[in-house]
Scaffold this active site. Sequence first.
Site, PDB file in Angstrom:
ATOM      1  N   CYS B  31       3.306  -5.159   2.170  1.00 27.68           N
ATOM      2  CA  CYS B  31       4.003  -6.290   2.783  1.00 27.68           C
ATOM      3  C   CYS B  31       3.244  -7.591   2.563  1.00 27.68           C
ATOM      4  CB  CYS B  31       4.159  -6.050   4.276  1.00 27.68           C
ATOM      5  SG  CYS B  31       5.340  -4.762   4.630  1.00 27.68           S
ATOM      6  N   ALA B 171       7.200   7.540   2.892  1.00 33.62           N
ATOM      7  CA  ALA B 171       5.948   7.517   3.661  1.00 33.62           C
ATOM      8  C   ALA B 171       6.127   6.624   4.890  1.00 33.62           C
ATOM      9  CB  ALA B 171       4.804   7.012   2.776  1.00 33.62           C
ATOM     10  N   HIS B 172       5.081   6.566   5.697  1.00 30.56           N
ATOM     11  CA  HIS B 172       5.137   5.809   6.939  1.00 30.56           C
ATOM     12  C   HIS B 172       6.341   6.226   7.776  1.00 30.56           C
ATOM     13  CE1 HIS B 172       2.910   3.145   4.019  1.00 30.56           C
ATOM     14  NE2 HIS B 172       2.014   3.355   4.955  1.00 30.56           N
ATOM     15  N   ASP B 266      -3.481   4.862   7.361  1.00 31.20           N
ATOM     16  CA  ASP B 266      -3.260   4.542   5.957  1.00 31.20           C
ATOM     17  C   ASP B 266      -3.963   3.235   5.602  1.00 31.20           C
ATOM     18  OD1 ASP B 266      -2.284   4.461   3.377  1.00 31.20           O
ATOM     19  OD2 ASP B 266      -0.382   3.568   3.966  1.00 31.20           O
ATOM     20  N   ALA B 320      -3.658  -1.833  -2.322  1.00 35.12           N
ATOM     21  CA  ALA B 320      -2.898  -2.908  -1.697  1.00 35.12           C
ATOM     22  C   ALA B 320      -3.907  -3.997  -1.336  1.00 35.12           C
ATOM     23  CB  ALA B 320      -2.148  -2.412  -0.472  1.00 35.12           C
ATOM     24  N   CYS B 347     -10.616  -5.929   6.990  1.00 35.52           N
ATOM     25  CA  CYS B 347     -10.406  -6.554   8.311  1.00 35.52           C
ATOM     26  C   CYS B 347      -8.947  -6.580   8.717  1.00 35.52           C
ATOM     27  CB  CYS B 347     -10.956  -7.975   8.319  1.00 35.52           C
ATOM     28  SG  CYS B 347     -10.004  -9.156   7.315  1.00 35.52           S
ATOM     29  N   CYS B 350      -4.735  -9.551   6.300  1.00 38.39           N
ATOM     30  CA  CYS B 350      -3.532  -9.614   5.460  1.00 38.39           C
ATOM     31  C   CYS B 350      -2.336  -9.076   6.227  1.00 38.39           C
ATOM     32  CB  CYS B 350      -3.731  -8.832   4.164  1.00 38.39           C
ATOM     33  SG  CYS B 350      -4.418  -7.176   4.382  1.00 38.39           S
ATOM     34  N   CYS B 362      -5.629 -13.935   3.475  1.00 37.37           N
ATOM     35  CA  CYS B 362      -6.713 -12.983   3.226  1.00 37.37           C
ATOM     36  C   CYS B 362      -8.023 -13.661   3.579  1.00 37.37           C
ATOM     37  CB  CYS B 362      -6.699 -12.576   1.755  1.00 37.37           C
ATOM     38  SG  CYS B 362      -8.105 -11.543   1.260  1.00 37.37           S
TER      39      CYS B 362
END
Lengths: 688, 688
Positions: B31, B171-172, B266, B320, B347, B350, B362
Amino acid sequence: MPCDPRHDILFEPVEIGPKTLRNRFYQVPHCTGFGIGKPYSQAHHRAMKAEGGWAAVCTEYAAVSLDSDEAPYAHIRVWDEGDRAHIGLMAEQAHAAGALAGIELFHSGAHGHNADSHLPTLAPSQIASDYNGFVPRAMTKADIRRVQADWVRAAELARDAGYDIVYAYGAHTYLLGQFLSPFYNQRSDEYGGSLVNRARFWLELLEMLDDAVGRDCAIAVRVAVDAGGAEAGIPLEEGLEFIRLADRHVHLWDVNIGSISEWSLDSGVSRFFQAGWQLEWTGQVRRATDKPIVGVGRLTNADQMAEIIRSGVWDVIGAARPSIADPFLPRKIEEGRLDEIRECIGCNQCIVKGDSHGHLGCTQNATAGEEYRRGWHPERFAPAENAGRDVLVVGAGPAGLECAIVLAKRGFQRVHVVSADREIGGLLRWVPRLPGLGEWGRLLDWRRIQLQKVRRQVELITCQRLTADDVRAYGAELVVVATGATWAGDGLNGVTRGPIPGADATLAHCLTPEQVMLEGKRPPGSRAVVYDCDGAYAGAGIAELLRAEGLDVTIVTPLERVAQSADDALEGPLLRQHLHDLGIRLVADHTVRRIAADGVEGTDVYGDPFELACDGVVLTTQRRSDDALFRELSDRPGDLEGVYAIGDCVAPRVIADAIWDGHRLGREIDSEDPATPLPWRRERTAVG
Amino acid sequence: MPCDPRHDILFEPVEIGPKTLRNRFYQVPHCTGFGIGKPYSQAHHRAMKAEGGWAAVCTEYAAVSLDSDEAPYAHIRVWDEGDRAHIGLMAEQAHAAGALAGIELFHSGAHGHNADSHLPTLAPSQIASDYNGFVPRAMTKADIRRVQADWVRAAELARDAGYDIVYAYGAHTYLLGQFLSPFYNQRSDEYGGSLVNRARFWLELLEMLDDAVGRDCAIAVRVAVDAGGAEAGIPLEEGLEFIRLADRHVHLWDVNIGSISEWSLDSGVSRFFQAGWQLEWTGQVRRATDKPIVGVGRLTNADQMAEIIRSGVWDVIGAARPSIADPFLPRKIEEGRLDEIRECIGCNQCIVKGDSHGHLGCTQNATAGEEYRRGWHPERFAPAENAGRDVLVVGAGPAGLECAIVLAKRGFQRVHVVSADREIGGLLRWVPRLPGLGEWGRLLDWRRIQLQKVRRQVELITCQRLTADDVRAYGAELVVVATGATWAGDGLNGVTRGPIPGADATLAHCLTPEQVMLEGKRPPGSRAVVYDCDGAYAGAGIAELLRAEGLDVTIVTPLERVAQSADDALEGPLLRQHLHDLGIRLVADHTVRRIAADGVEGTDVYGDPFELACDGVVLTTQRRSDDALFRELSDRPGDLEGVYAIGDCVAPRVIADAIWDGHRLGREIDSEDPATPLPWRRERTAVG
């Protein structure tokens, strides 16, 4: 019918600076979820109210500066010439329908999100926002001058785009309100300290706006004249003094109470606030000004409105939610059709749907927000191509009734609504009897009256439970199943994805909401637990009801907060305080995993075990659709031409969604595949 | 420099069905906050990675059906022909830079929001979503066929728009994963029960996709092969069995672990997950398939990547977050410039910035998300028009260092960075020493190396505290004040809008984070309270540190949850469990109103009083900007040509914002008014 002469006063024109309101009905700025991204939805929604008789319609909040970026909340941006076409659509359409157009220019100050821009927020002083926790930049004088200049530029741009009313919006403790309040403004320069100093930023701005656009546009100020008990605003006498200081540059005073953290005081739910509750404060503004005053208070009653005007405290009746529930409220009063007014029920689903990053909706008015994208008009219905068919609606809850009414308006002559219950209404038979939800009864009131008006087309039959065979043999070509949903008696819930061991509502110590409300079942002892995985009105309401009957009540929820869903409707903190004050114990973050006659046990959010002794458990874990009839008919429709499900029978949702679903099927009953909602017109980013 | 031969294996091509990846670097779908609404930001962001060497770049989740509407979360919609131009932009730009383009087609099922559409959600069975609480419609077979048809239509549309890789994303625990998991799927028909039955919906879909687009596009499946301890997925052996069942229709297996409610497993933060942690599960997928496998695990180390490929467990290195932190990661490895890689610090800013309804950002890479709208390229910098000037940067924290580096890259030859401290880094001198935040040290590591590379242009001077007179006399025409912020020692907070009576960090029993971390100050006794109004890493980190030293620690916060800000970074529940397991007491919803040497007192959320005995209080209430120097210079700049403030000195924010602010000033130092950020290119709704 003619207008009731007592209401004639509501239709007098009112001058606001260089402009004239054609009557005293004014749609104050309110959020919709449209913002700058859905300019056609914006324009059509506001224009519908213009058509319905409102003298002015306003946008939602419209940011003047790059560092007032409310994303993810939908908002308008008046940042540069590129925004002109977008904001202009609404002004144009409002004018075409005879209304003035207002734009609520603002800067968010400390409460900005700036999630899009990534810029720092601004505030009079560097104190963390009590709304979102961000620590702002303390504004320099250069910042002050820049924001004032941005505001003037935005006002000029709005004027050029056709707006008649331009705001200096400082209510809900946005930047102007932050300067005014000593809670936010702890400056030691000429912009802080005394009231005159705290007002300076706003006063300078008003003079600049007056100079720049005051001959072309009415200058409106939206101000919270009292913090309403919150710490974040100003007391009433300071609010009135500010009005006196600013009055000469203002053409319309749009007054309310509260702050952004206490927005619940302004857009108050009917549970805690009666129509007109703000008058206690805003009714005193006349002491400070002779200029036109517009106030709000979820007003839907024409007598009360006329009385307010006659009393002289306000000049104009403002409305946000009542204008969503019925865009044609002014016209219906003017035409003496008071019984046709869809009265706002004060549930705040408009805020849940519009502000929580979605798209406006309304429990009473399914067409709200659908004016452009689905082309729905609240008062006009196209004749259906298949209006010659006979229709059987099974179930007389909100979805079924709404669908039957829409079908009748679309020309169907033979619609039968058959209910297994003795009374119509479905869950509306008991929900409005929960403490504080009395106004929700208006949902059924309005539909009863509508059904009365179409009684030659829609027949209501009660106390008849139809089987699939009955339905197939009924004689209708089209069947709409609206059989609703029932609270699970076995504790089915989404946290453990199954029933709760020991939960069984056929036993004395397990109770469902329907058993409590419709059958009078009560826990077999004095200690009740309400186990609430739902987080909406049912669990909290039944807890309050049992408490009022003298029981010892604890609400246990696996959610992070009791009545969590109420937060989006601006009533969570108020409701929890209310429940606490009643002596109800609130236990969040606890999952019940076993129920027995003497208590419940489970685990808390850390996985640690807990036990709680009680004599009975009310289960508001989730509802199940009563869709057996629909599934049976779908599998073997026989000669039926169409079988459709609507409302909670499809999926148990908020009442607004059930009504919307019934409305939609009525609108699309003659589409190629009525079971599948038609796509809607989307507003897309420009490419290429 | 040449590529290290040990890394050559990473640059071998990989065939995926009808397409070929030019190397083994693959940007998995993630995302951004762009979705369908910001197609140019989407295209430019992904294309930057294509330029940086990634063999394929993918979109974020792209809904195939009207009732998979993720609003307010930014998502792509592939609903009709009108979407083709929007999604096509990215494919076109990815191709131009030599990469394949993938689109992550999906249906949200039970976890949809449908806040825009107002349609019911769908699921295998009617059980409330454990993600958002909504109760879905239990899908009929007609629903199943309709969604499958929607998917095929979307795949064809994506192919026609230029996409090379088409996903069946499950997924998810989105819809396909919901069918696969017995947690969500409790059906009794042929789509529920045994694994083969639960897989049926997905398997049928894959056959249909293969038939429809399998000759033109690679079919990718993203699947969580293990629930990772959560209840909501499937165990590994079932995951592998599903892969065996589906394998013949799949060209690329994109494998991970966890569920949407456990997304934290994840996209794990570095506090709890080491690079490559998913290999324990996804490293076993080879047992079930010979097809190409791509896995993820916050990998930034080329040696580790090459080792994974050599071991044979995966064929492709997915990323990602590392691709956001450094879009040029593949190229830097290929060119042997390993020291220039901006390594992801784990962290999750994002996710905070992109997913929480904003716009991607970021901490490491200020240009992430700015490729289109601000035209920032992570590796290219335009020469500044005023590069001949001398620049003095006061302060060597993240903002100051970032600004100095950008200035050097823009051609400035004489930049002095002067720090009052002995070490550079500002708050990075101590934040990475908080328990679990070691990887955050990479922020300083990368900047140290960059400064080394521009050492002829940028001089670092430490242990010099400059006064305003010093600065004016320094000899630089341009001054950048980056003096940061300091935690309030008096308890200043946004809840009570002032200091806390009794709070005074000059006393032994009141401590600030800097005192604890830089001066070694400790509470004068064994019982510590951390009073945290901030909700981010500082309060929780210091609590953990003191607990590890044997103290009895309680975190008290007026917020609804301890470490509330961590929730958006997907680490809130994990962090609270961790703190709880360490024996730290967590007290939310409590406001401290007075501090004494023997304890704190205040009120809870209901206004009821509380007291808590302790020997010392760590105050993480809010920070104040250290802006005295900037304000003094602004008021009396003397001969200075420009005085600018950046970073926490403007407003104390997350580190990402401070770095971004320094970067921005560097980029815009030659604009007309560098103090005011330039407007950015906006993506607007089409009108007219």
